[in-house]
Design an enzyme around this catalytic site. Structure first.
Site, PDB file in Angstrom:
ATOM      1  N   ASP B  11     -38.550 -19.817  12.195  1.00 27.32           N
ATOM      2  CA  ASP B  11     -39.877 -20.013  11.614  1.00 27.32           C
ATOM      3  C   ASP B  11     -39.861 -21.342  10.878  1.00 27.32           C
ATOM      4  OD1 ASP B  11     -40.536 -17.590  12.609  1.00 27.32           O
ATOM      5  OD2 ASP B  11     -40.811 -16.581  10.685  1.00 27.32           O
ATOM      6  N   ASP B 130     -48.025  -8.730  18.012  1.00 28.07           N
ATOM      7  CA  ASP B 130     -47.546  -8.000  16.834  1.00 28.07           C
ATOM      8  C   ASP B 130     -48.254  -6.648  16.838  1.00 28.07           C
ATOM      9  OD1 ASP B 130     -46.195 -10.305  16.048  1.00 28.07           O
ATOM     10  OD2 ASP B 130     -47.839 -10.986  14.755  1.00 28.07           O
TER      11      ASP B 130
END
Lengths: 196, 251
Positions: B11, B130
């Site tokens: 990330d 997600d």
């Protein structure tokens, strides 16, 4: 050594340029017939759709140029497929350097995912492109179409069925996988090509 | 035989690697290019870089990072985050990314998948999902897990596949950051729902969890972040373990 990379409307051409630069070679990206003819090595890389790519090559006269090259030429991925006689992708006639038909993977079960994506191993790699290779070294593939095993096959890979991972005829070499994305193993293949 | 892939995920915020636990509490974990190269040398099969910066300036920094990664790494990598339209895809592919992953933008505008597939090919288009198990079943969430869409995970994955996605990257929000293993049942069902590779994400805590994602979950690849970033699991040791468990990996 002058290394030319064929410039056309395919994706992912820069990854092969980066790979050559990491090896200390500064290639020229070109669609100029003279530059291609006078290079010591020509690389015909890319990712894309066969009929669009062939259309572009014909419009720019590159189909004739590539066919007539006499120095070592390396086709990569769609480059290998375009060097065959015909592709089922877009039902298009290709360069015909390898007199073979490019066909689509047909899954047998839901476990057979298409595209064939990821690292797979080379079986019976032979000839100068695979100098120093043994069975079972992994290279990176991303493709939905393939060249069946044939008289030009110099390495095979098994996915759904054994197919041509690499081809060789005269001065023309081709890989279905991406040596430029295959880590140190891929770098050895590019090195072998540059030192043929 | 095609190898199962191990994918560290980085990330990126303002050019630095961070990793959240359950999508919050960001911690610093190094320079992305150096970390990417280290993972590549340890045997990572691919890398994913997710841009979690929202600003325009941050996006430019990220694109610059992508071109540095492309120049230095010899394994494939995917980039995601902040991709809203075809121009974003073009920018990142031109910078040298092999694949892009889209998440919220695809849920909001599913036709973006068709556009990417027809312009650049399915192989570059990873659809990230997600999802969490709620009363209605496995439900897809937007914006890093903050907004429920009411869309069913399996229906959406199937739609994405039919529209031309090349891979599905499924993160179970229930499992993410908890280190209790991947959502293997959902993974197995997902793998049967689509004809493209499925990447498991969320829940890696031990080597056994990776094995289970491949055996019970039928995943084609497994992605993790913190267990790799903080050295809890070494990639070389993990792949050796998986090979001992009769899972085909690239060693």
């Amino acid at each position: 050594m002058k290394v030319a990379v064929v410039k056309y409307n395919a994706g992912n051409i820069y990854s092969v340029i980066h790979a050559l630069q990491r090896m200390g070679v500064e290639p020229v990206l070109t669609d100029d017939a003279d530059v291609l003819r006078h290079a010591d090595r020509v690389i015909f890389p890319g990712q894309g759709e066969a009929s669009n790519a062939m259309c572009y090559l014909r419009e720019h006269g590159l189909d004739q140029v590539i066919r007539s090259l006499t120095q070592p030429v390396l086709g990569i991925c769609i480059g290998q497929q375009l060097m065959c006689r015909h592709s089922a992708e877009g039902n298009v006639d290709c360069l015909g350097i390898f007199d073979e038909e490019v066909v689509r993977f047909v899954p047998r079960t839901h476990a057979d995912k298409v595209p064939h994506m990821g690292w797979n191993d080379l079986q019976q790699p032979s000839g100068p492109l695979f100098k120093g290779f043994k069975d079972g070294e992994f290279v990176y593939f991303v493709h939905s179409f393939y060249v069946p095993r044939c008289q030009w096959t110099i390495a095979a890979t098994d996915y759904i069925l054994p197919f041509s991972a690499a081809l060789h005829r005269d001065n023309f070499y081709a890989t279905q996988f991406h040596p430029e994305k295959s880590g140190p193993v891929g770098a050895r293949i590019l090195h072998n090509f540059l030192t043929l | 035989m095609l190898a199962k892939r191990i994918i560290p995920c980085l990330d990126i915020k303002d050019g630095q690697t961070v990793k959240g636990t359950n999508f919050v509490n960001l911690r610093q974990a190094g320079d992305p290019v150096a970390l990417g190269r280290a993972y590549s040398e340890q045997g990572a099969d691919e890398l994913v870089f997710l841009d979690i910066t929202a600003s325009h300036e941050g996006r430019k920094t990220f694109t610059h990072m992508v071109s540095k990664v492309a120049a230095q790494l010899s394994i494939p990598f995917t980039v995601g985050g902040g991709i809203h339209e075809l121009a974003d895809v073009e920018r990142l592919l031109s910078a040298g990314a092999d694949k892009i992953s889209i998440n919220s933008a695809a849920l909001r505008h599913p036709s973006l998948i068709d556009e990417i597939a027809s312009h650049f090919g399915s192989q570059v288009c990873v659809v990230a999902i997600d999802a969490r198990l709620d009363a209605a079943g496995w439900t897809c969430y937007l914006n890093g897990g903050r907004i429920s869409t009411g869309k069913n995970l399996f229906d959406w994955a199937r739609e994405a596949y039919e529209r031309g996605a090349g891979e599905i990257l499924f993160t179970s929000m229930d499992h993410d950051g908890v280190k209790n293993g991947f959502a293997c049942e959902a993974l197995a069902r997902l793998s049967e729902s689509v004809g493209i590779p499925v990447i498991a994400s969320g829940g890696a805590g031990s080597m056994e969890h990776f094995r289970d994602a491949f055996t019970f979950g039928h995943a084609d690849a497994a992605l993790a972040a913190s267990v790799f970033h903080f050295g809890e699991i070494g990639i070389g040791a993990l792949k050796q373990y998986l090979q001992n468990e009769n899972i085909n990996v690239r060693l």
